[in-house]
Structure formats: C-alpha cells, structure tokens
Write a protein that holds these residues in place. Sequence first.
Motif, PDB file in Angstrom:
ATOM      1  N   THR A  71       0.883  -0.880  -0.369  1.00  0.00           N
ATOM      2  CA  THR A  71      -0.120  -0.552   0.320  1.00  0.00           C
ATOM      3  C   THR A  71       0.897   1.318   0.003  1.00  0.00           C
ATOM      4  O   THR A  71       2.308   1.391   0.281  1.00  0.00           O
ATOM      5  N   VAL A  72       0.510   2.058  -0.376  1.00  0.00           N
ATOM      6  CA  VAL A  72       1.439   3.639  -0.348  1.00  0.00           C
ATOM      7  C   VAL A  72       1.505   4.069   1.261  1.00  0.00           C
ATOM      8  O   VAL A  72       2.349   4.531   1.396  1.00  0.00           O
ATOM      9  N   ARG A  73       0.592   3.251   2.241  1.00  0.00           N
ATOM     10  CA  ARG A  73       0.317   3.668   3.616  1.00  0.00           C
ATOM     11  C   ARG A  73       1.766   3.433   3.881  1.00  0.00           C
ATOM     12  O   ARG A  73       2.798   3.644   4.426  1.00  0.00           O
ATOM     13  N   THR A  74       1.991   1.820   3.392  1.00  0.00           N
ATOM     14  CA  THR A  74       2.985   0.939   3.293  1.00  0.00           C
ATOM     15  C   THR A  74       4.627   2.465   3.415  1.00  0.00           C
ATOM     16  O   THR A  74       5.846   2.471   4.396  1.00  0.00           O
ATOM     17  N   LEU A  75       4.763   2.259   2.134  1.00  0.00           N
ATOM     18  CA  LEU A  75       5.959   3.611   1.652  1.00  0.00           C
ATOM     19  C   LEU A  75       5.849   4.563   2.276  1.00  0.00           C
ATOM     20  O   LEU A  75       7.580   4.730   2.345  1.00  0.00           O
ATOM     21  N   HIS A  76       4.519   5.390   2.715  1.00  0.00           N
ATOM     22  CA  HIS A  76       5.107   6.681   2.795  1.00  0.00           C
ATOM     23  C   HIS A  76       5.354   5.858   5.081  1.00  0.00           C
ATOM     24  O   HIS A  76       6.590   6.560   5.410  1.00  0.00           O
ATOM     25  N   HIS A  77       4.866   4.634   5.639  1.00  0.00           N
ATOM     26  CA  HIS A  77       5.929   4.679   7.189  1.00  0.00           C
ATOM     27  C   HIS A  77       7.042   3.878   7.008  1.00  0.00           C
ATOM     28  O   HIS A  77       8.081   4.916   7.887  1.00  0.00           O
ATOM     29  N   TYR A  78       7.619   3.037   5.824  1.00  0.00           N
ATOM     30  CA  TYR A  78       9.161   2.925   5.345  1.00  0.00           C
ATOM     31  C   TYR A  78       9.817   4.518   4.924  1.00  0.00           C
ATOM     32  O   TYR A  78      11.042   4.276   5.956  1.00  0.00           O
ATOM     33  N   ASP A  79       9.389   5.071   4.862  1.00  0.00           N
ATOM     34  CA  ASP A  79       9.978   6.766   4.545  1.00  0.00           C
ATOM     35  C   ASP A  79       9.932   7.318   5.804  1.00  0.00           C
ATOM     36  O   ASP A  79      11.314   7.617   6.320  1.00  0.00           O
ATOM     37  N   ASP A  80       9.168   7.326   6.830  1.00  0.00           N
ATOM     38  CA  ASP A  80       8.454   8.317   7.705  1.00  0.00           C
ATOM     39  C   ASP A  80       9.860   7.337   8.633  1.00  0.00           C
ATOM     40  O   ASP A  80      10.741   7.972   9.717  1.00  0.00           O
ATOM     41  N   ILE A  81      10.154   5.822   9.267  1.00  0.00           N
ATOM     42  CA  ILE A  81      11.090   5.431  10.355  1.00  0.00           C
ATOM     43  C   ILE A  81      12.480   5.650   9.349  1.00  0.00           C
ATOM     44  O   ILE A  81      13.148   4.637   9.903  1.00  0.00           O
ATOM     45  N   GLY A  82      12.531   5.593   7.812  1.00  0.00           N
ATOM     46  CA  GLY A  82      13.903   6.067   7.388  1.00  0.00           C
ATOM     47  C   GLY A  82      14.314   4.679   6.789  1.00  0.00           C
ATOM     48  O   GLY A  82      15.750   4.330   7.028  1.00  0.00           O
ATOM     49  N   LEU A  83      13.646   3.591   5.985  1.00  0.00           N
ATOM     50  CA  LEU A  83      14.184   1.912   6.023  1.00  0.00           C
ATOM     51  C   LEU A  83      13.779   2.216   4.342  1.00  0.00           C
ATOM     52  O   LEU A  83      14.874   1.693   4.308  1.00  0.00           O
ATOM     53  N   LEU A  84      13.205   3.153   3.804  1.00  0.00           N
ATOM     54  CA  LEU A  84      13.056   3.308   2.396  1.00  0.00           C
ATOM     55  C   LEU A  84      12.678   4.750   2.353  1.00  0.00           C
ATOM     56  O   LEU A  84      11.659   5.115   1.900  1.00  0.00           O
ATOM     57  N   TYR A 135      10.795   7.250  -6.277  1.00  0.00           N
ATOM     58  CA  TYR A 135      12.016   6.351  -6.456  1.00  0.00           C
ATOM     59  C   TYR A 135      12.399   6.074  -7.586  1.00  0.00           C
ATOM     60  O   TYR A 135      12.229   5.624  -8.943  1.00  0.00           O
ATOM     61  N   ASP A 136      14.160   5.489  -7.083  1.00  0.00           N
ATOM     62  CA  ASP A 136      14.921   5.434  -8.607  1.00  0.00           C
ATOM     63  C   ASP A 136      15.271   3.390  -8.094  1.00  0.00           C
ATOM     64  O   ASP A 136      14.094   3.125  -7.939  1.00  0.00           O
ATOM     65  N   ASP A 137      15.794   3.125  -9.644  1.00  0.00           N
ATOM     66  CA  ASP A 137      16.464   2.234  -8.857  1.00  0.00           C
ATOM     67  C   ASP A 137      16.835   0.819  -7.954  1.00  0.00           C
ATOM     68  O   ASP A 137      15.809   0.296  -7.667  1.00  0.00           O
ATOM     69  N   ALA A 138      17.876   1.756  -7.897  1.00  0.00           N
ATOM     70  CA  ALA A 138      18.380   1.607  -6.546  1.00  0.00           C
ATOM     71  C   ALA A 138      17.392   1.561  -5.094  1.00  0.00           C
ATOM     72  O   ALA A 138      17.309   0.515  -4.310  1.00  0.00           O
ATOM     73  N   ASP A 139      16.126   2.463  -5.257  1.00  0.00           N
ATOM     74  CA  ASP A 139      15.083   2.221  -4.257  1.00  0.00           C
ATOM     75  C   ASP A 139      14.547   1.014  -4.246  1.00  0.00           C
ATOM     76  O   ASP A 139      13.582   0.582  -3.283  1.00  0.00           O
ATOM     77  N   LEU A 140      14.047   0.639  -5.539  1.00  0.00           N
ATOM     78  CA  LEU A 140      13.003  -0.994  -5.638  1.00  0.00           C
ATOM     79  C   LEU A 140      13.816  -1.507  -5.788  1.00  0.00           C
ATOM     80  O   LEU A 140      13.636  -2.859  -4.986  1.00  0.00           O
ATOM     81  N   ASP A 141      15.311  -1.784  -5.645  1.00  0.00           N
ATOM     82  CA  ASP A 141      16.293  -3.107  -5.315  1.00  0.00           C
ATOM     83  C   ASP A 141      16.127  -2.556  -3.754  1.00  0.00           C
ATOM     84  O   ASP A 141      16.194  -4.469  -3.092  1.00  0.00           O
ATOM     85  N   ARG A 142      16.097  -2.212  -3.393  1.00  0.00           N
ATOM     86  CA  ARG A 142      15.897  -2.058  -1.471  1.00  0.00           C
ATOM     87  C   ARG A 142      14.187  -3.204  -1.351  1.00  0.00           C
ATOM     88  O   ARG A 142      14.545  -3.460   0.494  1.00  0.00           O
ATOM     89  N   LEU A 143      14.052  -2.048  -1.884  1.00  0.00           N
ATOM     90  CA  LEU A 143      12.556  -2.090  -1.326  1.00  0.00           C
ATOM     91  C   LEU A 143      12.131  -3.790  -1.404  1.00  0.00           C
ATOM     92  O   LEU A 143      11.459  -4.307  -0.798  1.00  0.00           O
ATOM     93  N   GLN A 144      12.853  -4.360  -2.901  1.00  0.00           N
ATOM     94  CA  GLN A 144      12.526  -5.961  -3.371  1.00  0.00           C
ATOM     95  C   GLN A 144      13.183  -6.889  -1.556  1.00  0.00           C
ATOM     96  O   GLN A 144      12.792  -8.073  -1.528  1.00  0.00           O
ATOM     97  N   ARG A 145      14.583  -6.421  -1.250  1.00  0.00           N
ATOM     98  CA  ARG A 145      14.667  -7.550   0.307  1.00  0.00           C
ATOM     99  C   ARG A 145      14.169  -7.060   0.943  1.00  0.00           C
ATOM    100  O   ARG A 145      14.318  -8.135   1.715  1.00  0.00           O
ATOM    101  N   ILE A 146      13.768  -5.160   1.086  1.00  0.00           N
ATOM    102  CA  ILE A 146      12.902  -5.381   2.790  1.00  0.00           C
ATOM    103  C   ILE A 146      11.556  -6.232   2.775  1.00  0.00           C
ATOM    104  O   ILE A 146      11.101  -7.337   3.217  1.00  0.00           O
ATOM    105  N   LEU A 147      10.864  -6.261   0.720  1.00  0.00           N
ATOM    106  CA  LEU A 147       9.866  -7.194   1.114  1.00  0.00           C
ATOM    107  C   LEU A 147      10.392  -8.854   1.662  1.00  0.00           C
ATOM    108  O   LEU A 147       9.535  -9.803   2.218  1.00  0.00           O
TER     109      LEU A 147
END
Length: 253
Positions: free
Chosen positions: A15-28, A41-53
């Motif tokens: 969800t968009v809310r999840t991405l906002h939360h990850y940003d707020d806590i400095g995770l993504l 978000y750039d390609d590096a951000d997508l790669d990090r998100l993939q690892r987070i998930l």
Amino acid sequence: MGYTVGQVAGFAGVTVRTLHHYDDIGLLVPGGRSHAGHRRYDDADLDRLQRILFYRELGFPLDEVAALLDDPDADPRAHLRRQYELLTARIDKLQRMAAAVEQAMEARRMGIDLTPEERFEVFGDKDPEQYAEEAEQRWGGTEAYAESQRRAARYTKEDWKRIKAEVDAWEERYTALMAAGEPAAGPAAMDLAEAHRRHIGTWFFTCPYEMHRCLGEMYVADERFKAYYDAMRPGLAEHLKEAILANAARHEG
C-alpha cells in the motif's frame, strides 16, 4: 523523474501507506522528490524495497530488516539461520495443528466424536465412516440425514460400543439363519429384517418400511454395500433385501 509512490506500490503489491511508513522510519527513503515535493523512487530504491519485502516475508521485524540492510557488521547468514529455525518450528507447530483440526473434522463429519484410540477400541479395523461422503452426497439434504447427524453427535464411546455390539449380534444371527437354510421370506428372516429396521430407527433415524425397502434395494445395487454384506456370508445382501421386502409386505399388507 523516477517512479511515483503509487507506481511503486503497484509494482510491489504494497500500500501507499506502507511506503510512507517506510519513509518515515528511514527504512526506505526515496532517492528524489518532484518539484512539488512528491516522492520519487529510482531503481536502487526498488532494489532495496525488494530486499525489505523478502525479509518481511520471512517474518523479520522492521528494526531487524533495517539492521540487515544498513549495519555493516550484521551477518545476513546468521539472521537467516535463526529465522530458518523459527520458521521450521512454526511450520511443525502448524502441521500438528492442521492434523488435529483434520482429526476433529473427521470425527465430527458423522458425529463420531472419539479419539483414535477410542475408535479402534470400538470399531477395530473397520472404518465407521467408510460411506460417509457418499451418504452426505445422496441424502445430505434430507431430514433423515439431519436426524442421524443430530443423534450421532450426542453419542459417547459407551453408546457406540452398544451399537457395535447390536450390529455384531445381528450379523451372527443372520449368518446362522442362512447357514440353516432359512428362506428370505420365512418368519425368522423377516424377524431379523425387522430387527435391522428397528436398529436404524433406534440409533440413527426414523426408518419407515418404504425407506427400509429402498435401503434393501441399495444393498444389492451398490457394489460396495453388496460387498460389505456378502463379506459376512456370500449371498447375504440379496437374501437380506428379499427379507426386507417380505417384512415390509407383512407389516403393510
């Protein structure tokens, strides 16, 4: 320009809310912003998100995910080994729970609420629910089926022992009757056919003579029921059917 938060949410299935939360806590934290201040978000951000998930799917809490991704001293293999052990233990627990639920479902299907040990004690190697699924398919919508379910659900181990003892005694008497050459339309066979009908009525559902006739016909027409009765003595299924028909005629005539 990068990807909008809505696009990334769509890519990743979050969800968009999840991405906002990850940003707020400095995770993504997205790598850029639009002129209007919107996240990009750039390609590096997508790669990090993939690892987070990936780590989240394995059950890691967010603080441990952050440590794995950002702490240079963190050992991903050690974390994964620990998580593997936790997951293995959880799978084992869930499998045991599933087996217990399945056992309970089987026990409740025909109202036979007994432990495996009690079932063996009462029925031996015979399966009391051998035809349960077919019975439900044939008669599941009838009052007789509902009545049998209601009654059976109340029975204790001692009740099932009494039922089994009655069945065994009836089988012994009927096979002896056939061994003695008694005809199906004779009084002895008709009396045992009546005992068969009364046993059903006493323990499972009201069984008028018309229904008993139908059961008798099924004992011959259905190969499985025929095999069950003929295993007591060859020809018993046909003999019993004729006795049931003669008994019904005797009482209705």
